[in-house]
Design a protein around this motif. Structure first.
Motif, PDB file in Angstrom:
ATOM      1  N   VAL A   3       0.869  -1.178   0.000  1.00 10.64           N
ATOM      2  CA  VAL A   3       0.000   0.000   0.000  1.00 10.64           C
ATOM      3  C   VAL A   3       0.905   1.228   0.000  1.00 10.64           C
ATOM      4  O   VAL A   3       1.774   1.352   0.870  1.00 10.64           O
ATOM      5  CB  VAL A   3      -0.939   0.031   1.217  1.00 10.64           C
ATOM      6  CG1 VAL A   3      -1.679   1.361   1.284  1.00 10.64           C
ATOM      7  CG2 VAL A   3      -1.942  -1.114   1.147  1.00 10.64           C
ATOM      8  N   LEU A   4       0.713   2.119  -0.954  1.00 10.30           N
ATOM      9  CA  LEU A   4       1.520   3.327  -1.074  1.00 10.30           C
ATOM     10  C   LEU A   4       0.627   4.545  -0.868  1.00 10.30           C
ATOM     11  O   LEU A   4      -0.332   4.742  -1.620  1.00 10.30           O
ATOM     12  CB  LEU A   4       2.187   3.397  -2.457  1.00 10.30           C
ATOM     13  CG  LEU A   4       3.025   2.183  -2.863  1.00 10.30           C
ATOM     14  CD1 LEU A   4       3.505   2.329  -4.299  1.00 10.30           C
ATOM     15  CD2 LEU A   4       4.202   2.001  -1.922  1.00 10.30           C
ATOM     16  N   VAL A   5       0.932   5.340   0.135  1.00 11.64           N
ATOM     17  CA  VAL A   5       0.191   6.577   0.376  1.00 11.64           C
ATOM     18  C   VAL A   5       0.846   7.683  -0.442  1.00 11.64           C
ATOM     19  O   VAL A   5       1.963   8.108  -0.149  1.00 11.64           O
ATOM     20  CB  VAL A   5       0.173   6.933   1.875  1.00 11.64           C
ATOM     21  CG1 VAL A   5      -0.498   8.292   2.088  1.00 11.64           C
ATOM     22  CG2 VAL A   5      -0.557   5.858   2.667  1.00 11.64           C
ATOM     23  N   ARG A   6       0.146   8.146  -1.473  1.00 11.48           N
ATOM     24  CA  ARG A   6       0.721   9.157  -2.363  1.00 11.48           C
ATOM     25  C   ARG A   6       0.594  10.570  -1.811  1.00 11.48           C
ATOM     26  O   ARG A   6       1.489  11.396  -1.966  1.00 11.48           O
ATOM     27  CB  ARG A   6       0.056   9.086  -3.743  1.00 11.48           C
ATOM     28  CG  ARG A   6       0.191   7.738  -4.439  1.00 11.48           C
ATOM     29  CD  ARG A   6      -0.210   7.853  -5.908  1.00 11.48           C
ATOM     30  NE  ARG A   6      -1.487   8.504  -6.080  1.00 11.48           N
ATOM     31  CZ  ARG A   6      -2.655   7.870  -6.076  1.00 11.48           C
ATOM     32  NH1 ARG A   6      -2.689   6.579  -5.881  1.00 11.48           N
ATOM     33  NH2 ARG A   6      -3.788   8.535  -6.253  1.00 11.48           N
ATOM     34  N   ASP A   7      -0.542  10.842  -1.155  1.00  8.61           N
ATOM     35  CA  ASP A   7      -0.754  12.213  -0.699  1.00  8.61           C
ATOM     36  C   ASP A   7      -1.738  12.218   0.462  1.00  8.61           C
ATOM     37  O   ASP A   7      -2.685  11.419   0.497  1.00  8.61           O
ATOM     38  CB  ASP A   7      -1.289  13.080  -1.846  1.00  8.61           C
ATOM     39  CG  ASP A   7      -1.426  14.538  -1.449  1.00  8.61           C
ATOM     40  OD1 ASP A   7      -0.510  15.046  -0.784  1.00  8.61           O
ATOM     41  OD2 ASP A   7      -2.451  15.166  -1.781  1.00  8.61           O
ATOM     42  N   VAL A   8      -1.493  13.116   1.408  1.00 10.64           N
ATOM     43  CA  VAL A   8      -2.417  13.367   2.515  1.00 10.64           C
ATOM     44  C   VAL A   8      -2.733  14.857   2.492  1.00 10.64           C
ATOM     45  O   VAL A   8      -1.851  15.682   2.734  1.00 10.64           O
ATOM     46  CB  VAL A   8      -1.815  12.965   3.876  1.00 10.64           C
ATOM     47  CG1 VAL A   8      -2.778  13.321   5.001  1.00 10.64           C
ATOM     48  CG2 VAL A   8      -1.487  11.490   3.904  1.00 10.64           C
ATOM     49  N   SER A   9      -3.984  15.208   2.178  1.00  6.46           N
ATOM     50  CA  SER A   9      -4.378  16.611   2.043  1.00  6.46           C
ATOM     51  C   SER A   9      -5.239  17.023   3.228  1.00  6.46           C
ATOM     52  O   SER A   9      -6.275  16.401   3.498  1.00  6.46           O
ATOM     53  CB  SER A   9      -5.155  16.826   0.734  1.00  6.46           C
ATOM     54  OG  SER A   9      -4.358  16.491  -0.386  1.00  6.46           O
ATOM     55  N   LEU A  10      -4.814  18.093   3.901  1.00  4.33           N
ATOM     56  CA  LEU A  10      -5.548  18.629   5.044  1.00  4.33           C
ATOM     57  C   LEU A  10      -6.328  19.866   4.607  1.00  4.33           C
ATOM     58  O   LEU A  10      -6.002  20.486   3.593  1.00  4.33           O
ATOM     59  CB  LEU A  10      -4.583  19.004   6.166  1.00  4.33           C
ATOM     60  CG  LEU A  10      -3.601  17.930   6.629  1.00  4.33           C
ATOM     61  CD1 LEU A  10      -2.708  18.496   7.724  1.00  4.33           C
ATOM     62  CD2 LEU A  10      -4.334  16.707   7.132  1.00  4.33           C
TER      63      LEU A  10
END
Length: 271
Positions: free
Chosen positions: A170-177
């Motif tokens: 599982v690759l987390v590409r982006d976390v947007s707040l």
């Protein structure tokens, strides 16, 4: 001669039927694929035998073959999840997966060809919601990206344990707040950086002051030792040695005798 057309038509019909039967009885499995055999008159999906491998296969015309891709595949997911304090977080992730080869028949029988939508997507979304819900936005933005990625992978593996689907990564590409939260975190991080730089400058100044103090104490100690070791006799002896050395010099010179008991000669030369 009149009977030839009557004989030829049945033969032609039989040939056409034979071609259709042969066409229905052959299956070609391409590279990276495997086939699940469905026996219409023999119990349905074959689950107790390995799937049909790559290559050419002959099957009964009344049976069917369902072809699956068994190489690694990727699924991109964009999700909206909540942090531990209830803020909405946008998470972009990629999942690498593939069906379990030996259980391909069971996957087809129990989950079907749409197993990605029925099994994989709900599992990855549930795992992401569970994991992100443990963290506050500051942790998601800064230091916990790799931990989140690893935990989502582990939880997805648990959910897919008996679903005949293998998850590889599982690759987390982006976390947007939310923008307001992101700006506040960036300001906080900037202030923390300035504070660390200030502490560093203070520590450096203190270290320099300590070095200078130690250096001054060393010089003072050296001067004390030197002063304690010198007396009039030693100074007079040093003066005599210097005078003798000057007197031996071939250069022209004038010797002036100092006054008093301890007066030392003063030698003046023209060179």
């Amino acid at each position: 001669m009149d009977r030839l057309p009557k004989i030829g038509l049945p033969i032609l019909f039989a040939v056409v039927v034979l071609i259709i039967i042969i066409a229905k009885s052959t299956v070609t499995i391409n590279s990276g694929e495997a086939g699940v055999l469905y026996k219409t008159f023999g119990g349905g999906v074959v689950t107790d035998e390995p799937p049909l491998s790559e290559g050419f296969h002959l099957v009964a015309p009344w049976n069917r073959v369902f072809v699956y891709e068994v190489r690694q595949q990727s699924l991109d997911e964009k999700m909206q999840v909540l942090s531990s304090n209830g803020l909405e977080i946008n998470l972009d992730a990629t999942v690498w997966f593939q069906p379990t080869y030996d259980n391909l028949g069971k996957l087809h029988q129990e989950r079907g060809e749409a197993y990605v939508q029925r099994v994989l997507q709900p599992a990855i979304r549930s795992a992401a919601r569970s994991v992100v819900g443990r963290y506050i936005p500051e942790q998601l933005y800064a230091s916990k990206r790799e931990a989140i990625q690893r935990e989502i992978f582990e939880e997805t593996q648990i959910l897919l344990a008996n679903q005949y689907v293998q998850i590889n990564e599982v690759l987390v590409r982006d976390v947007s707040l939310p923008k307001s939260i992101k700006d506040a975190i960036e300001r906080k991080l900037g202030q923390e950086q300035e504070s660390l730089e200030y502490v560093f400058r203070l520590e450096k100044a203190e270290q320099e002051a300590e070095r200078q103090r130690i250096d001054a104490e060393g010089k003072a100690r050296a001067n004390q030792i030197l002063s304690a070791s010198l007396n009039d006799q030693i100074l007079k002896e040093k003066g005599i040695q210097a005078t003798v050395e000057l007197a031996r010099s071939p250069n022209a010179k004038v010797v002036v005798i100092g006054g008093g008991d301890g007066g030392m000669p003063l030698i003046l030369g023209n060179n």
